[in-house]
Design a protein around this motif. Structure first.
Motif, PDB file in Angstrom:
ATOM      1  N   MET A 197       1.045  -0.848  -0.022  1.00 55.83           N
ATOM      2  CA  MET A 197       0.272  -0.484  -0.296  1.00 55.83           C
ATOM      3  C   MET A 197       0.744   0.897   0.053  1.00 55.83           C
ATOM      4  N   ILE A 198      -0.020   2.385  -1.164  1.00 60.92           N
ATOM      5  CA  ILE A 198       0.623   3.894  -0.529  1.00 60.92           C
ATOM      6  C   ILE A 198       0.461   4.400   0.363  1.00 60.92           C
ATOM      7  N   ILE A 199       1.217   4.532   1.335  1.00 55.70           N
ATOM      8  CA  ILE A 199       0.530   5.716   2.727  1.00 55.70           C
ATOM      9  C   ILE A 199       1.901   6.679   3.323  1.00 55.70           C
ATOM     10  N   ARG A 200       1.160   8.006   3.503  1.00 52.70           N
ATOM     11  CA  ARG A 200       1.862   9.270   3.199  1.00 52.70           C
ATOM     12  C   ARG A 200       1.601   9.602   4.768  1.00 52.70           C
ATOM     13  N   ARG A 201       2.403   9.980   5.539  1.00 52.57           N
ATOM     14  CA  ARG A 201       2.346  10.439   7.088  1.00 52.57           C
ATOM     15  C   ARG A 201       1.284  11.500   7.406  1.00 52.57           C
ATOM     16  N   ILE A 202       0.676  11.402   8.617  1.00 55.18           N
ATOM     17  CA  ILE A 202      -0.429  12.414   8.772  1.00 55.18           C
ATOM     18  C   ILE A 202       0.074  13.264  10.698  1.00 55.18           C
ATOM     19  N   ASP A 203      -0.326  14.131  10.651  1.00 58.73           N
ATOM     20  CA  ASP A 203       0.108  14.451  12.061  1.00 58.73           C
ATOM     21  C   ASP A 203      -1.011  14.366  12.959  1.00 58.73           C
ATOM     22  N   GLY A 204      -1.215  14.979  14.195  1.00 57.77           N
ATOM     23  CA  GLY A 204      -2.400  14.842  14.651  1.00 57.77           C
ATOM     24  C   GLY A 204      -3.938  15.734  14.539  1.00 57.77           C
ATOM     25  N   LYS A 205      -3.022  16.125  13.783  1.00 58.92           N
ATOM     26  CA  LYS A 205      -4.416  17.000  12.896  1.00 58.92           C
ATOM     27  C   LYS A 205      -4.947  16.063  12.371  1.00 58.92           C
ATOM     28  N   GLY A 206      -4.242  15.483  11.667  1.00 62.03           N
ATOM     29  CA  GLY A 206      -5.133  14.731  10.089  1.00 62.03           C
ATOM     30  C   GLY A 206      -4.420  15.513   8.605  1.00 62.03           C
ATOM     31  N   GLU A 207      -3.358  16.307   8.879  1.00 59.06           N
ATOM     32  CA  GLU A 207      -3.175  16.800   7.717  1.00 59.06           C
ATOM     33  C   GLU A 207      -1.660  15.601   7.358  1.00 59.06           C
ATOM     34  N   PHE A 208      -1.016  16.185   6.234  1.00 56.77           N
ATOM     35  CA  PHE A 208      -0.409  14.854   5.294  1.00 56.77           C
ATOM     36  C   PHE A 208       1.042  15.706   5.953  1.00 56.77           C
ATOM     37  N   ILE A 209       1.877  14.822   6.110  1.00 53.45           N
ATOM     38  CA  ILE A 209       3.425  15.377   6.286  1.00 53.45           C
ATOM     39  C   ILE A 209       4.319  14.179   5.443  1.00 53.45           C
ATOM     40  N   ASP A 210       5.326  15.092   5.333  1.00 50.13           N
ATOM     41  CA  ASP A 210       6.376  13.605   4.409  1.00 50.13           C
ATOM     42  C   ASP A 210       5.765  13.456   3.893  1.00 50.13           C
ATOM     43  N   SER A 211       6.772  12.782   2.400  1.00 56.10           N
ATOM     44  CA  SER A 211       6.343  11.977   1.533  1.00 56.10           C
ATOM     45  C   SER A 211       5.851  10.300   1.333  1.00 56.10           C
ATOM     46  N   GLU A 212       5.401  10.406  -0.104  1.00 56.63           N
ATOM     47  CA  GLU A 212       4.879   8.726   0.046  1.00 56.63           C
ATOM     48  C   GLU A 212       5.380   7.714   0.028  1.00 56.63           C
ATOM     49  N   GLU A 213       5.238   6.527   0.791  1.00 54.53           N
ATOM     50  CA  GLU A 213       6.144   5.130   1.301  1.00 54.53           C
ATOM     51  C   GLU A 213       5.287   4.095   0.946  1.00 54.53           C
ATOM     52  N   VAL A 214       5.811   2.735   1.030  1.00 50.92           N
ATOM     53  CA  VAL A 214       5.046   2.138   0.265  1.00 50.92           C
ATOM     54  C   VAL A 214       4.934   1.137   1.678  1.00 50.92           C
ATOM     55  N   ALA A 215       3.873   0.390   2.115  1.00 50.84           N
ATOM     56  CA  ALA A 215       4.092  -0.871   3.737  1.00 50.84           C
ATOM     57  C   ALA A 215       3.531  -1.523   3.037  1.00 50.84           C
ATOM     58  N   VAL A 216       3.484  -2.483   3.395  1.00 54.71           N
ATOM     59  CA  VAL A 216       3.580  -4.520   3.371  1.00 54.71           C
ATOM     60  C   VAL A 216       1.538  -3.934   4.255  1.00 54.71           C
ATOM     61  N   ASP A 217       0.585  -4.339   4.056  1.00 57.07           N
ATOM     62  CA  ASP A 217      -0.993  -4.706   4.998  1.00 57.07           C
ATOM     63  C   ASP A 217      -0.529  -5.635   5.761  1.00 57.07           C
ATOM     64  N   TYR A 218      -0.879  -5.828   6.942  1.00 63.99           N
ATOM     65  CA  TYR A 218      -0.836  -7.158   7.963  1.00 63.99           C
ATOM     66  C   TYR A 218      -2.754  -6.987   8.191  1.00 63.99           C
ATOM     67  N   VAL A 219      -2.584  -6.142   8.243  1.00 67.01           N
ATOM     68  CA  VAL A 219      -4.714  -6.171   9.008  1.00 67.01           C
ATOM     69  C   VAL A 219      -6.171  -5.735   8.448  1.00 67.01           C
ATOM     70  N   GLY A 220      -5.308  -6.269   6.756  1.00 67.29           N
ATOM     71  CA  GLY A 220      -6.539  -5.787   5.866  1.00 67.29           C
ATOM     72  C   GLY A 220      -7.463  -4.006   5.972  1.00 67.29           C
ATOM     73  N   ALA A 221      -6.556  -3.925   6.199  1.00 69.56           N
ATOM     74  CA  ALA A 221      -7.002  -2.226   5.354  1.00 69.56           C
ATOM     75  C   ALA A 221      -7.456  -1.515   4.272  1.00 69.56           C
ATOM     76  N   GLY A 222      -7.646  -0.490   4.350  1.00 69.97           N
ATOM     77  CA  GLY A 222      -8.472  -0.242   2.440  1.00 69.97           C
ATOM     78  C   GLY A 222      -8.216   1.892   2.105  1.00 69.97           C
ATOM     79  N   ILE A 223      -8.145   1.692   1.203  1.00 77.18           N
ATOM     80  CA  ILE A 223      -7.432   3.379   0.597  1.00 77.18           C
ATOM     81  C   ILE A 223      -8.321   4.160   1.739  1.00 77.18           C
ATOM     82  N   GLY A 224      -7.535   4.934   1.684  1.00 77.02           N
ATOM     83  CA  GLY A 224      -8.215   6.688   3.309  1.00 77.02           C
ATOM     84  C   GLY A 224      -8.575   6.145   4.644  1.00 77.02           C
ATOM     85  N   GLU A 225      -8.280   4.921   5.114  1.00 72.07           N
ATOM     86  CA  GLU A 225      -8.244   4.074   6.395  1.00 72.07           C
ATOM     87  C   GLU A 225      -6.473   4.894   6.477  1.00 72.07           C
ATOM     88  N   ILE A 226      -6.683   5.778   8.560  1.00 75.85           N
ATOM     89  CA  ILE A 226      -6.015   6.507   9.136  1.00 75.85           C
ATOM     90  C   ILE A 226      -5.723   4.917   9.897  1.00 75.85           C
TER      91      ILE A 226
END
Lengths: 87, 87, 87, 87, 87
Positions: free
Chosen positions: C25-54
């Motif tokens: 999955m392509i993820i992008r880090r967010i801060d405590g307000k939900g704003e995007f920070i840093d750039s895109e990274e790739v993470a393996v999904d261990y929990v069955g998460a979907g696009i748009g989820e925090i």
């Protein structure tokens, strides 16, 4: 390793048991000219360093290679005192 | 270790099984003056810390040295509560 | 752990054998307000998460503590789905 | 690995015992054009490199894979001398 | 993992013995739009990737999980070739 200056101490009475007996120093990274960079961090002192000294900072599993430290929750340590830097 | 302040909590019902039973706190790193730096991160609480407290944050394999945590997917933990900082 | 939002997927047919069968999955880090920070990274999904989820992102050897993952070349994984953040 | 240039040496008489006998070099990271980036750091020399040379820097447990270095508190090392870069 | 583009190669005749036989590629991280971010780094190629390709970069002990690489001083590797990114 990073270059840093020792600038203070931290007291933490309630802490992970594995940290009991270790001295916690506040350090701040310096560059090759001795100017502060980055923000304050906390390192365990392995070499008997004092406030104001320029030191070498080790990070990660490198600071737990010693048998006595394998089970200590230490991720940053003072592993040397810098006598001279020739740049 | 890093210095940080506990600023909140996270609830995550669906998570890696190895994380069940651990308390997830939202922390934010502070510098030596107590000012916030960097953005929010999530740390597992090992010491019974509460919101508003200044704490020591351990990272990486250092927070899984304890036998009970070897198989937990934890990369950041609260490993001490700061009583005083002398800078 | 870091807080992040899932924003996409990656297809990589030719990859290290140890990664076969994992969802990237392509993820992008967010801060405590939900704003995007840093750039895109790739993470393996261990929990069955979907696009748009925090989600909670684990990094380093922490994401290979499970017996089934010891020999997988994974350095970043989605290890929880955030229900609520109280800050 | 990172690309870096060796710019000096450090003398540290008082240091972690596991570091005795290793040569400590001051390095500074460079980009693909050879321009300095980031600040000075200290790396142990594994390959007999000299001041002014462009080198490859390894970090973390990767620099302790060799049997003779498993118990050395080394988190950064010079692991190659760059002959040419083709970009 | 990080997303990156392969932009060149490095030749290093004198290097840590454990690196002999591996191909060293110069990579530069990209974001989700394909724009370059950060500076050049060097990664070992595990998948037969070529210059100009978009790849997945693994870091840390994750790139030494394979039995044949346990004693190689590798901290960054190309572990996949990206076919498509859907964001």
């Amino acid at each position: 390793m990073k270059l840093a200056k020792i600038i203070g101490t931290v007291v933490a009475t309630r802490k992970d048991e594995s940290l009991v007996g270790y001295k916690l120093m506040i350090i701040r990274r310096i560059d090759g000219k001795g100017e502060f960079i980055d923000s304050e961090e906390v390192a365990v002192d392995y070499v008997g360093a004092g406030i104001g000294e320029i030191v070498l900072i080790g990070q990660g599993s490198a600071v737990r290679v010693d048998k006595t430290k394998r089970e200590a929750a230490i991720d940053m340590a003072i592993i040397g005192i810098v006598d001279t830097m020739d740049i």
